[in-house]
Motif scaffolding. Sequence first.
Motif, PDB file in Angstrom:
ATOM      1  N   GLU A  97     -73.380  76.844 -73.953  1.00 43.74           N
ATOM      2  CA  GLU A  97     -72.304  76.091 -74.594  1.00 43.74           C
ATOM      3  C   GLU A  97     -72.820  74.881 -75.362  1.00 43.74           C
ATOM      4  N   LEU A  98     -73.913  74.276 -74.859  1.00 42.36           N
ATOM      5  CA  LEU A  98     -74.429  73.054 -75.459  1.00 42.36           C
ATOM      6  C   LEU A  98     -75.942  73.179 -75.629  1.00 42.36           C
ATOM      7  N   LEU A  99     -76.407  73.072 -76.860  1.00 38.97           N
ATOM      8  CA  LEU A  99     -77.823  73.235 -77.187  1.00 38.97           C
ATOM      9  C   LEU A  99     -78.409  71.916 -77.661  1.00 38.97           C
ATOM     10  N   PHE A 100     -79.417  71.425 -76.926  1.00 33.42           N
ATOM     11  CA  PHE A 100     -80.175  70.242 -77.349  1.00 33.42           C
ATOM     12  C   PHE A 100     -81.358  70.749 -78.162  1.00 33.42           C
ATOM     13  N   LEU A 101     -81.365  70.450 -79.442  1.00 35.28           N
ATOM     14  CA  LEU A 101     -82.268  71.117 -80.377  1.00 35.28           C
ATOM     15  C   LEU A 101     -83.078  70.113 -81.187  1.00 35.28           C
ATOM     16  N   ASP A 102     -84.408  70.195 -81.038  1.00 33.81           N
ATOM     17  CA  ASP A 102     -85.304  69.392 -81.865  1.00 33.81           C
ATOM     18  C   ASP A 102     -85.266  69.923 -83.294  1.00 33.81           C
ATOM     19  N   ILE A 103     -85.472  69.063 -84.260  1.00 35.96           N
ATOM     20  CA  ILE A 103     -85.403  69.502 -85.654  1.00 35.96           C
ATOM     21  C   ILE A 103     -86.768  69.931 -86.179  1.00 35.96           C
ATOM     22  N   GLN A 104     -87.785  69.112 -85.982  1.00 37.17           N
ATOM     23  CA  GLN A 104     -89.099  69.420 -86.557  1.00 37.17           C
ATOM     24  C   GLN A 104     -89.939  70.181 -85.536  1.00 37.17           C
ATOM     25  N   MET A 105     -90.043  71.513 -85.757  1.00 35.06           N
ATOM     26  CA  MET A 105     -90.818  72.374 -84.866  1.00 35.06           C
ATOM     27  C   MET A 105     -91.571  73.406 -85.702  1.00 35.06           C
ATOM     28  N   PRO A 106     -92.703  73.907 -85.202  1.00 32.89           N
ATOM     29  CA  PRO A 106     -93.441  74.940 -85.940  1.00 32.89           C
ATOM     30  C   PRO A 106     -92.715  76.284 -85.890  1.00 32.89           C
ATOM     31  N   ASP A 107     -93.047  77.168 -86.809  1.00 30.33           N
ATOM     32  CA  ASP A 107     -92.525  78.536 -86.899  1.00 30.33           C
ATOM     33  C   ASP A 107     -91.064  78.595 -87.332  1.00 30.33           C
ATOM     34  N   LEU A 108     -90.195  77.838 -86.652  1.00 27.86           N
ATOM     35  CA  LEU A 108     -88.772  77.841 -87.004  1.00 27.86           C
ATOM     36  C   LEU A 108     -88.216  76.454 -86.711  1.00 27.86           C
TER      37      LEU A 108
END
Length: 241
Positions: A51-62
């Motif tokens: 339901e809730l995704l904590f997502l980094d923006i700058q990452m390799p590959d995607l």
Amino acid sequence: MNRLRCMIVDDEPLAVKMLENFISRTEGLELVASFNDPLMALESLDELDVELLFLDIQMPDLDGLNLSRQVPSATKIIFTTAFKQYAYDSYEVSALDFLLKPIRYQKFLSAIEKARQWFDRNSVSDSNIISRQNSMFIRVDNMLRQIDFDKIVYISGLKDYVSIYLEGERRPVITHLTMKSVEEILPVDNFMRVHRSYIIALNKIRAIDRNNCVYIGDEVIRVTDAYREAFLSYVGGKIPK
């Protein structure tokens, strides 16, 4: 209070540990998975009810912005990053909030409060389903229909709707509910989630093949990796080779 099922995706192990700690300290949150690899996370999002995704923006590959465009619509995003210039981009993809690293716990709590308010406004009403000992009442159009548990063959879900397939009926009963709300009411000894979009009646299984596919009713349903261990336990750990 309903617990929000959370996932963390960040290529920095220390950032993941910090968010894991914040989630464990916060009432009403449940961590279902953490990933350093965004590609692995994307695969799991298809199988887990996040339901809730904590997502980094700058990452390799995607990177996080591109990953966010592939996330199921029911999953809401809180971006985490060390780069303030990404804030505008995060709102363009309808993120609930943006947390700048190093993240303070009070800022984290403010983001969680926004998330709770969003889910409260957009949640499916509990009045659409009522549990009884051997059955449930569900709202269909403007009526409550009683569904006997022993008549259910399987249930499929799509966003905030479920289709309940019953013995002796050609068409499913469709209602405005989430899979999670139905799963919580069904007897655990008789039903099992085998896929993000499917719950099956265990006593209605006709066959299981070596590809982890269940033959039930007129449907063939693949048991996905997230649910395979529990299913193998049910069948005694043996599936034909």
